[in-house]
Design a protein around this motif. Structure first.
Motif, mmCIF file in Angstrom:
data_model
loop_
_atom_site.group_PDB
_atom_site.id
_atom_site.type_symbol
_atom_site.label_atom_id
_atom_site.label_comp_id
_atom_site.label_asym_id
_atom_site.label_seq_id
_atom_site.Cartn_x
_atom_site.Cartn_y
_atom_site.Cartn_z
ATOM 1 N N ARG A 261 43.164 53.238 65.785
ATOM 2 C CA ARG A 261 42.375 54.221 64.636
ATOM 3 C C ARG A 261 41.148 53.377 64.618
ATOM 4 N N ASP A 262 40.852 51.953 64.715
ATOM 5 C CA ASP A 262 39.871 51.168 64.356
ATOM 6 C C ASP A 262 38.764 51.105 65.497
ATOM 7 N N ASP A 263 39.312 51.038 66.766
ATOM 8 C CA ASP A 263 38.466 51.001 67.687
ATOM 9 C C ASP A 263 39.211 51.454 69.273
ATOM 10 N N LYS B 10 47.186 50.934 64.582
ATOM 11 C CA LYS B 10 45.878 50.741 63.562
ATOM 12 C C LYS B 10 44.877 50.337 64.367
ATOM 13 N N ALA B 11 44.936 49.593 65.520
ATOM 14 C CA ALA B 11 44.010 49.148 66.239
ATOM 15 C C ALA B 11 43.406 50.455 66.904
#
Lengths: 234, 383
Positions: free
Chosen positions: B219-221, B216-217
């Motif tokens: 994906r975000d940045d 998820k990290a």
């Protein structure tokens, strides 16, 4: 101690960093100031391995960081708060902080560090369940800084922490930087806001088109005519 | 306290699953031989099972890691052919005798696992170079992969035109192995359900783990993720492989369900329910970042598909309207547009359905709704 020796970096044909050398001693707060495009961010990226350098060396406590894979550098005690904050927008505040401690295996140390970060930034504790993307700019900066502190770094690289913040928040962020410094964390601070950066730092370097043009104790530089003219608007 | 809650959640879910499972077994025993149950309901459940696993596995890459892959059905095809060929080989070697042989169960389990493993292996071959790309470029590479793998399978002597799919006769070659007739589908329904539940649980555990947080990290940045010490390319490739593993398992279930295989059913241009864009539609419909959402969306899309093909109300519509139903893809597009209009983040958004949190969640939702309403009224009063 962080030692950068004769760093050269190219973007294609453009010679962006032309032999940069600087030293950050343990416990010091050192500022790197300069105008747009002087190479401040490039210097930080080169130090933390995000950009490949063409020559020179970066030594952290005598260890050559060039030989370390970028995602292992953080394990050596060097944490980087990137420019523009780069929080994980669709994850909660606490998840963001836990990501900072990703390389820490010991779960007890992780929860200790989490408490420590919440003590520095009580605002983050209030909002631990909120998605990071919904925080204000100042809170996101706190979150990015808190995330970097989750590994107990021996040196913290901060890139433009005041960027895009209101004057009031800039003051708050700088008071936090000062608190971190008083608690013994070594900081290399990159700033366009030269006035604030010189006010909190022990020493400073002035970067001009890829070269260090001046260096010395921050108070002396703040009084220097050339610096005042070029960066302090006086 | 937190640990206790997790343990309680696992216990509650297991208890409910066991309860439903037993109830279902009793129902099957009672009604197993009846026509509608055997010919309609059970095959539908089989189809829902593989669609759920397929959609949930793509959600891992698309919703949690944020990488658009348009070749997911390619991995499913690999899984389906692997399972079918393996069971065919076992059948020819006469390792088992009919479907009641306990050794058949072993063959079944091995075929399903092998399907997943081979799909994962291929995903590594594709993923290692392709995941260095981002966004549109990755989408195009995976789209190409989906097309290439269909052609490769078509041209392999042992599974292409002359192999499994040699007309109707060749297609049923493996019917004594993994291909299930309607009676066998009832008999092995428990297996399909067990595989689905296990797959979804494993996907769920992955998402909730430290690794799930890492993707998820990413994906975000991606920059900040790598600055946090995550080896981003390694994680991307491994997640891709994990996702392909379950796509392969979905393929194996597909092979069991259909008892015939033809590569055209996995092709990108296929107008039916099984093409890679359709799986993307399911994930978007259910909510990117919600595994339970994907499972629900898979069932919804199956029902839409079923109604379009078999619903009697379609023929009652005026000719101008029922004409639309000749083109199922058009209807899916309409469904997607309607959902996106009213719920832009998909049906579930990033919310995960959970038995344990159901009541508190509903309570919070009502509270939020009331607060929003009160705020609106206050604003009105002020104006």
């Amino acid at each position: 101690m962080l030692e950068v020796k004769d760093l050269n970096l190219y973007y294609g044909a453009i010679h962006a960093l032309k032999g940069i050398s600087l030293v950050v001693h343990d416990g010091e707060l050192v500022s790197l100031i300069g105008s747009n495009g002087a190479g401040k961010t490039s210097t930080l990226h080169a130090i933390s391995g995000l950009l490949p350098i063409s020559s020179g060396s970066v030594l952290l406590d005598g260890k050559d960081l060039q030989k370390v894979h970028p995602n292992k550098i953080i394990g050596l005690g060097l944490a980087h708060v990137p420019e523009g904050r780069h929080v994980f927008a669709r994850m909660t505040v606490e998840e963001n902080l836990l990501m900072g401690a990703y390389i820490v295996r010991d779960s007890k140390r992780v929860s200790e560090n989490l408490e420590k970060v919440y003590a520095y930034f009580p605002r983050l504790k209030e909002r631990w369940k909120q998605l990071a993307g919904t925080l204000s700019g100042g809170e996101q900066q706190m979150l990015a800084t808190g995330r970097a502190l989750m590994t107990d770094p021996s040196i913290l690289l901060m890139d433009e922490p005041s960027m895009g913040l209101s004057p009031l928040l800039v003051k708050e962020i700088f008071s936090i930087i000062q608190t971190l410094h008083e608690n013994g964390i070594t900081i290399l601070l990159v700033e366009q806001n030269a006035k604030m950066a010189l006010a909190v730092a022990d020493r400073a370097y002035v970067l001009e088109t890829g070269r260090i043009s001046m260096s010395g104790p921050a108070a002396e530089l703040a009084d220097d005519d050339r610096v005042r003219k070029a960066y302090l608007g006086a | 306290m937190k640990k206790n809650k997790t343990a309680r959640g696992y216990f509650l879910n297991t208890a409910v699953i066991v309860l439903l499972f037993t109830a279902f077994q009793i129902l099957t025993a009672a009604k197993g031989s009846q026509g509608a149950f055997k010919l309609v309901l059970v095959p539908s459940i089989w189809q829902c099972c593989y669609l759920m696993v397929l959609a949930a596995s793509l959600n891992l890459v698309l919703g949690f890691m944020g990488q658009l892959s348009l070749g997911h059905c390619g991995f499913m095809a690999i899984g389906a052919y692997t399972a079918a060929l393996l069971s065919l080989a076992c059948e020819r070697a006469e390792w088992f005798d009919g479907k009641n042989d306990p050794r058949f169960l072993a063959v079944l389990i091995i075929s399903v696992l092998a399907a997943g493993l081979l799909a994962a292996l291929f995903s590594l071959l594709v993923g290692i170079p392709a995941l260095r790309l981002k966004g549109d470029y990755l989408a195009i590479i995976t789209l190409g992969f989906g097309m290439i793998i269909i052609n490769i399978i078509n041209n392999l002597p042992f599974c292409g035109q002359d192999g499994l799919a040699l007309g109707s006769a060749g297609a049923s070659l493996y019917k004594n192995g993994l291909g299930f007739g309607s009676k066998a589908k009832v008999q092995f329904l428990w297996f399909a359900l067990a595989v689905t539940i296990l797959s979804l649980t494993l996907l769920f555990m992955f998402v909730r783990s430290k690794y799930g947080r890492a993707i998820k990290a990413i994906r975000d940045d991606e920059i900040a993720a790598s600055a946090s010490g995550i080896n981003t390319s390694k994680y991307k490739v491994l997640t891709f492989a994990y996702s392909a593993f379950f796509a392969g398992i979905a393929g194996a279930l597909y092979a069991c369900t259909n008892a015939t295989l033809s590569t055209s059913s996995f092709a990108f241009t296929n107008g039916g329910i099984l093409n890679s864009t359709f799986v993307v539609v399911m994930v978007v419909l259910g909510g990117m970042g919600s595994l339970t959402g994907s499972a629900v969306a898979a069932v919804i899309m199956f029902l839409v598909n079923y109604e379009i093909k078999n619903g009697q109300w379609v023929s009652l519509l005026p000719a101008s309207l029922s004409g639309i139903f000749e083109y199922p893809m058009l209807v899916y597009a309409l469904v997607l547009i309607i959902v996106i209009l009213f719920r832009p983040k998909g049906i579930f958004g990033t919310y995960e359905f959970s038995l344990q949190n159901l009541i508190p969640d509903i309570r919070n939702a009502i509270k939020r709704h009331r607060a929003a309403k009160a705020e609106k009224e206050e604003a009105k009063a002020n104006a």
